[in-house]
Design an enzyme around this catalytic site. Structure first.
Site, PDB file in Angstrom:
ATOM      1  N   CYS A 278       0.821  -1.193   0.246  1.00  0.00           N
ATOM      2  CA  CYS A 278       0.398   0.048  -0.165  1.00  0.00           C
ATOM      3  C   CYS A 278       0.649   1.263  -0.145  1.00  0.00           C
ATOM      4  O   CYS A 278       1.319   1.585   1.096  1.00  0.00           O
ATOM      5  CB  CYS A 278      -0.910  -0.286   1.028  1.00  0.00           C
ATOM      6  SG  CYS A 278      -1.744   1.053   1.382  1.00  0.00           S
TER       7      CYS A 278
ATOM      8  N   GLU B 213      -3.972   1.183  -6.159  1.00  0.00           N
ATOM      9  CA  GLU B 213      -2.976  -0.328  -6.701  1.00  0.00           C
ATOM     10  C   GLU B 213      -2.321   0.003  -7.508  1.00  0.00           C
ATOM     11  O   GLU B 213      -3.725   0.553  -8.315  1.00  0.00           O
ATOM     12  CB  GLU B 213      -3.309  -1.381  -6.081  1.00  0.00           C
ATOM     13  CG  GLU B 213      -1.974  -2.442  -6.198  1.00  0.00           C
ATOM     14  CD  GLU B 213      -1.167  -2.355  -5.458  1.00  0.00           C
ATOM     15  OE1 GLU B 213       0.248  -1.482  -6.162  1.00  0.00           O
ATOM     16  OE2 GLU B 213      -0.632  -2.363  -4.109  1.00  0.00           O
TER      17      GLU B 213
END
Length: 249
Positions: A2, A103
């Site tokens: 992340c 992402e």
């Protein structure tokens, strides 16, 4: 992993979910990046409290920050064993409020495609986090934090093999209570979230630049990733001597 996330809920919404007494006022953030200050929730004297920390955990034993790697994520499977994280896993667990994360998916030889990944029903989620207080030789002190990641669930696997570990509200107390819960007592919480928790949509590469911190970077530029379907249960083979009749006993 992340590397970017968002917190766009109002301070009142966040406070209502986590139950801390403080009443902080913070702006909506659409593109939170490493080294920036982030909101965390941690236990102090047996109750949840709001705090700010630099995103990028620095253990207290680090002498020279300039020569130390930026630890924005920690692998949930090994954090309790790694020197950089094991102290925080035992004594300094926290929650990181978020309304979604980004992402990037590798697309052949071309540029990576960014995706905005947010709760399907909206609202705020809590990433599992770790924090550490670091003191410099000049007396300066800063709280730092990292987000724990786990294996991606079926919905996110087409995009990336890792994702943030999410703590459900019913487990907030158990995760934050470091006084009574050792890492082994909370390891079961660090698992992929349900496949239907998030949805993922492709977004513009504007998100790649940290300076772009506005609602437009979350606008879809294509179709959402299809919701993962549960595998069909395996069919039982009929015994060879079964004549097709049902047994009463």
């Amino acid at each position: 992993m992340c590397g970017r996330y968002s917190l766009t809920a109002s301070p009142e919404e966040v406070r209502a979910l986590f139950g801390y007494d403080e009443n902080p006022n913070f702006p909506a953030r659409y593109n939170i990046a490493p080294t920036q200050p982030i909101a965390i929730v941690r236990h102090e004297q047996g109750a949840p409290h709001f705090a700010l920390a630099r995103w990028g955990l620095m253990p207290g034993w680090v002498k020279d920050p300039a020569s130390f790697s930026l630890l924005i994520n920690a692998r949930a499977e090994t954090a309790a064993e790694k020197p950089a994280f094991r102290g925080s896993m035992r004594h300094h667990r926290c929650l990181v409020p978020a309304t979604g994360f980004y992402e990037w998916r590798k697309m052949g030889d071309g540029p990576k495609q960014p995706y905005w990944i947010a709760p399907r029903e909206g609202g705020v989620v809590a990433f599992a986090g770790l924090w550490s207080d670091w003191s410099g030789a000049d007396g300066s002190q800063v709280d730092t934090a990292a987000i724990l990641t786990t294996a991606a669930n079926a919905t996110l696997k087409p995009i990336h093999h890792r994702m943030p570990a999410v703590i459900a509200p019913a487990d907030f107390e158990r995760w934050l209570d470091c006084a009574h819960g050792e890492p082994r007592h909370v390891q079961d919480l660090l698992k992929p979230p349900p496949d239907d928790l998030f949805h993922a949509v492709p977004v513009s590469t504007r998100v790649n630049a940290v300076r772009n911190d506005d609602p437009d970077i979350q606008q879809a530029v294509g179709e959402p990733v299809p919701l993962a379907k549960a595998p069909k249960p395996a069919r039982k083979k009929k015994p060879k001597d079964d004549d097709g009749q049902l047994d009463l006993l």
